[in-house]
Design a protein around this motif. Sequence first.
Motif, PDB file in Angstrom:
ATOM      1  N   GLN A  93      15.741   6.292  -7.847  1.00  0.00           N
ATOM      2  CA  GLN A  93      15.463   5.645  -9.136  1.00  0.00           C
ATOM      3  C   GLN A  93      13.986   5.245  -9.199  1.00  0.00           C
ATOM      4  O   GLN A  93      13.507   4.462  -8.377  1.00  0.00           O
ATOM      5  N   LEU A  94      13.266   5.758 -10.190  1.00  0.00           N
ATOM      6  CA  LEU A  94      11.825   5.537 -10.285  1.00  0.00           C
ATOM      7  C   LEU A  94      11.527   4.244 -11.035  1.00  0.00           C
ATOM      8  O   LEU A  94      11.993   4.043 -12.160  1.00  0.00           O
ATOM      9  N   ILE A  95      10.729   3.360 -10.389  1.00  0.00           N
ATOM     10  CA  ILE A  95      10.385   2.091 -11.043  1.00  0.00           C
ATOM     11  C   ILE A  95       8.883   1.944 -11.275  1.00  0.00           C
ATOM     12  O   ILE A  95       8.460   1.041 -12.001  1.00  0.00           O
ATOM     13  N   GLY A  96       8.059   2.777 -10.670  1.00  0.00           N
ATOM     14  CA  GLY A  96       6.622   2.634 -10.862  1.00  0.00           C
ATOM     15  C   GLY A  96       5.861   3.763 -10.198  1.00  0.00           C
ATOM     16  O   GLY A  96       6.443   4.762  -9.760  1.00  0.00           O
ATOM     17  N   ARG A  97       4.531   3.585 -10.112  1.00  0.00           N
ATOM     18  CA  ARG A  97       3.677   4.623  -9.520  1.00  0.00           C
ATOM     19  C   ARG A  97       2.425   3.973  -8.924  1.00  0.00           C
ATOM     20  O   ARG A  97       1.969   2.915  -9.379  1.00  0.00           O
ATOM     21  N   THR A  98       1.918   4.607  -7.881  1.00  0.00           N
ATOM     22  CA  THR A  98       0.695   4.149  -7.224  1.00  0.00           C
ATOM     23  C   THR A  98      -0.246   5.326  -7.051  1.00  0.00           C
ATOM     24  O   THR A  98       0.198   6.485  -7.030  1.00  0.00           O
ATOM     25  N   ASP A  99      -1.531   5.030  -6.912  1.00  0.00           N
ATOM     26  CA  ASP A  99      -2.500   6.099  -6.646  1.00  0.00           C
ATOM     27  C   ASP A  99      -2.919   6.105  -5.177  1.00  0.00           C
ATOM     28  O   ASP A  99      -3.830   6.831  -4.786  1.00  0.00           O
ATOM     29  N   ALA A 100      -2.243   5.311  -4.353  1.00  0.00           N
ATOM     30  CA  ALA A 100      -2.547   5.322  -2.920  1.00  0.00           C
ATOM     31  C   ALA A 100      -2.162   6.677  -2.325  1.00  0.00           C
ATOM     32  O   ALA A 100      -1.150   7.271  -2.702  1.00  0.00           O
ATOM     33  N   THR A 101      -2.958   7.145  -1.405  1.00  0.00           N
ATOM     34  CA  THR A 101      -2.678   8.409  -0.730  1.00  0.00           C
ATOM     35  C   THR A 101      -1.814   8.114   0.487  1.00  0.00           C
ATOM     36  O   THR A 101      -2.305   7.650   1.518  1.00  0.00           O
ATOM     37  N   LEU A 102      -0.511   8.375   0.347  1.00  0.00           N
ATOM     38  CA  LEU A 102       0.415   8.073   1.437  1.00  0.00           C
ATOM     39  C   LEU A 102       0.250   9.013   2.612  1.00  0.00           C
ATOM     40  O   LEU A 102       0.537   8.646   3.754  1.00  0.00           O
ATOM     41  N   TRP A 103      -0.185  10.237   2.350  1.00  0.00           N
ATOM     42  CA  TRP A 103      -0.285  11.229   3.423  1.00  0.00           C
ATOM     43  C   TRP A 103      -1.555  12.037   3.258  1.00  0.00           C
ATOM     44  O   TRP A 103      -1.841  12.558   2.182  1.00  0.00           O
ATOM     45  N   ASP A 104      -2.347  12.114   4.317  1.00  0.00           N
ATOM     46  CA  ASP A 104      -3.552  12.946   4.325  1.00  0.00           C
ATOM     47  C   ASP A 104      -3.734  13.455   5.750  1.00  0.00           C
ATOM     48  O   ASP A 104      -4.057  12.698   6.674  1.00  0.00           O
ATOM     49  N   ALA A 105      -3.488  14.744   5.955  1.00  0.00           N
ATOM     50  CA  ALA A 105      -3.559  15.320   7.296  1.00  0.00           C
ATOM     51  C   ALA A 105      -4.966  15.257   7.873  1.00  0.00           C
ATOM     52  O   ALA A 105      -5.140  15.386   9.085  1.00  0.00           O
ATOM     53  N   ARG A 106      -5.986  15.038   7.023  1.00  0.00           N
ATOM     54  CA  ARG A 106      -7.356  14.929   7.525  1.00  0.00           C
ATOM     55  C   ARG A 106      -7.657  13.534   8.046  1.00  0.00           C
ATOM     56  O   ARG A 106      -8.711  13.307   8.640  1.00  0.00           O
ATOM     57  N   ARG A 107      -6.727  12.608   7.810  1.00  0.00           N
ATOM     58  CA  ARG A 107      -6.942  11.215   8.184  1.00  0.00           C
ATOM     59  C   ARG A 107      -6.304  10.959   9.554  1.00  0.00           C
ATOM     60  O   ARG A 107      -5.344  11.611   9.940  1.00  0.00           O
ATOM     61  N   ASP A 108      -6.827   9.987  10.269  1.00  0.00           N
ATOM     62  CA  ASP A 108      -6.266   9.632  11.569  1.00  0.00           C
ATOM     63  C   ASP A 108      -5.948   8.136  11.572  1.00  0.00           C
ATOM     64  O   ASP A 108      -6.851   7.309  11.588  1.00  0.00           O
ATOM     65  N   PRO A 109      -4.655   7.759  11.548  1.00  0.00           N
ATOM     66  CA  PRO A 109      -3.460   8.605  11.477  1.00  0.00           C
ATOM     67  C   PRO A 109      -3.234   9.108  10.048  1.00  0.00           C
ATOM     68  O   PRO A 109      -3.693   8.476   9.091  1.00  0.00           O
ATOM     69  N   PRO A 110      -2.516  10.214   9.893  1.00  0.00           N
ATOM     70  CA  PRO A 110      -2.353  10.800   8.560  1.00  0.00           C
ATOM     71  C   PRO A 110      -1.429  10.015   7.643  1.00  0.00           C
ATOM     72  O   PRO A 110      -1.583  10.070   6.432  1.00  0.00           O
ATOM     73  N   ALA A 111      -0.459   9.282   8.203  1.00  0.00           N
ATOM     74  CA  ALA A 111       0.474   8.506   7.382  1.00  0.00           C
ATOM     75  C   ALA A 111      -0.117   7.126   7.115  1.00  0.00           C
ATOM     76  O   ALA A 111      -0.469   6.399   8.056  1.00  0.00           O
ATOM     77  N   LEU A 112      -0.222   6.745   5.844  1.00  0.00           N
ATOM     78  CA  LEU A 112      -0.738   5.421   5.494  1.00  0.00           C
ATOM     79  C   LEU A 112       0.229   4.332   5.950  1.00  0.00           C
ATOM     80  O   LEU A 112      -0.185   3.265   6.394  1.00  0.00           O
ATOM     81  N   VAL A 113       1.531   4.615   5.835  1.00  0.00           N
ATOM     82  CA  VAL A 113       2.558   3.638   6.214  1.00  0.00           C
ATOM     83  C   VAL A 113       3.391   4.246   7.333  1.00  0.00           C
ATOM     84  O   VAL A 113       4.124   5.217   7.118  1.00  0.00           O
ATOM     85  N   ALA A 114       3.278   3.695   8.528  1.00  0.00           N
ATOM     86  CA  ALA A 114       4.010   4.183   9.693  1.00  0.00           C
ATOM     87  C   ALA A 114       5.152   3.218  10.005  1.00  0.00           C
ATOM     88  O   ALA A 114       5.186   2.092   9.506  1.00  0.00           O
ATOM     89  N   PRO A 115       6.131   3.640  10.822  1.00  0.00           N
ATOM     90  CA  PRO A 115       7.225   2.734  11.194  1.00  0.00           C
ATOM     91  C   PRO A 115       6.699   1.414  11.743  1.00  0.00           C
ATOM     92  O   PRO A 115       5.806   1.382  12.589  1.00  0.00           O
ATOM     93  N   GLY A 116       7.265   0.318  11.248  1.00  0.00           N
ATOM     94  CA  GLY A 116       6.849  -1.015  11.670  1.00  0.00           C
ATOM     95  C   GLY A 116       5.826  -1.656  10.757  1.00  0.00           C
ATOM     96  O   GLY A 116       5.659  -2.889  10.763  1.00  0.00           O
ATOM     97  N   ALA A 117       5.110  -0.868   9.946  1.00  0.00           N
ATOM     98  CA  ALA A 117       4.104  -1.424   9.051  1.00  0.00           C
ATOM     99  C   ALA A 117       4.761  -2.271   7.958  1.00  0.00           C
ATOM    100  O   ALA A 117       5.890  -2.011   7.544  1.00  0.00           O
TER     101      ALA A 117
END
Length: 549
Positions: A201-225
């Motif tokens: 169910q869609l409630i909103g939208r963000t412009d944050a980049t959740l995933w970028d393989a060029r980034r270290d680490p690539p996932a913006l939100v990892a387990p535990g965050a």
Amino acid sequence: MSDGAAAGAGTSARSGARSGAGLAARILPCGDRALLVEVDALEQALAAHAALAESAPAGVLELVPAARTVLVRLDPRVLGLAHAEHWVRETLAETDPDAALPDGPLVELPVVYDGDDLATVADHWGCEPVEVVERHARTEWRCAFVGFAPGFPYLLPVDAALAPPPVPRRATSRPAVPAGAVALAAEYTGVYPRSSPGGWQLIGRTDATLWDARRDPPALVAPGARVRFVPVPELGTTRSRASSAPVAPAPPAAHGRAIEVVEPGPLPLVQDLGRPGRAAIGVGAAGAFDRAAHRLANRLVGNDETAAALEVLLGGLTLALPEGAWVAVTGGVGAVTLDGASLAPRLPARAGREGALLHIGRLEHGLRATVAVRGGLDAAAELGSRSRDTLSGIGPAPLAAGSILSIGDAVEGPVPTIDLVPLDAPDDGPVELAVRPGPRHDWFTESAHESLLSTEWRVSPRSDRTGVRLEGPGLDRTAEATGRELPSEGMLPGSIQVSPDGAPTILGPDAPVTGGYPVIAVVTDAALDSLAQARPGQTVRLRLATGRP
């Protein structure tokens, strides 16, 4: 596969919870190269994951946390299942189940709350849409696990007392949910890292980049965050607080020699042996489907077995080779020519001129051929691998006419005169796959287990690298499991998931790392290569593996 037979194969089918001090857990079988550790709550799963990660011995390939489980993937050549189970039990016996979880990094995401399903969620919560926004935004969330797609976080409230009521998934899944969509399903909040089908169910939208393989680490939100959603009137007014910055990948080295794709055929993909070890952030290993054919092709031209090669679906590929290039074709069988001259199966050949044409005709037996060139393919690596993951879109794009592939330097030795590890070519007969019990074999009736092993299944045309669907009788659940929802848990290639309609699907190398359908059995590691060559309509027989894994 009967319950009794399953219970006697490998590790125990369902070990009881430990009593006394320590973290109580059940250790469930998951084929011949994994265990599934099941606990009673998310907090315990996070604690188990942290404790196991801290003490993991050699042979543990990766740990995949999920809602109430941790999947422990092993290299059984290094760490056997029995020793792994002993390590898990000893580790959890020393884990304090009441210890406070460490605070992970805080990520703040700007959100415009204008989702198409906001009013629907308000109806489920018995309030106005503005109250949904207020309640969702004032809640601090924790990433329980990442699954479905690379970087897709499953978020739960840090304070369970503040958890909003569960929200059912949509009755009909959307064919495409836009990247950045903030959505609810069951007790979770999720954020779509890229456009993909989805039923939340869609409630909103963000412009944050959740995933970028060029980034270290690539996932913006990892387990535990921890995650906080910040309401904004429009995007661009508040920047998400990311813990890392993009890092450009190193370009492939230029070696001066290259291959040109003249005719691509249906789906030519660059593959190596994959990128294991990243399932905790939603990235599967991918890699060559027929690993034995991949290794053989590389050996035939004197390469390191891990070198990147081409995986060709059904044939129809034509390549222009540089003068002196050595090539080898393995896997599926069809007519192969080099400048019009037929090549002997599974033997290396050398291009005699610049622009020599290698052509692979339609495969007559098997489904996939592997083409290796001496030196390997020097495509750009992503997350440590040159493999294409068709589900996530990670890795080199499928090739097209005119694509240029640089030749690398992955040479290990001379072109051999004979290969010491021969490989039989696929044929059109029944494909026999050995299986071992899956973690949810007890969700299915005795007749379902009998059907699993006695049916001559047929490969459905609805099969690809994510999964091979089998056509045949439906596999019934027990009365206790009928209508029961399975919280998402870790999966591995070869897992036989059974959908609500009773149809089994054997997961392939590009399958999601977590799933919510129960796994009745798991194809053994040695049998997976045969699955890669099963053609639509071909018969598949499953048999219970005997002996210790």
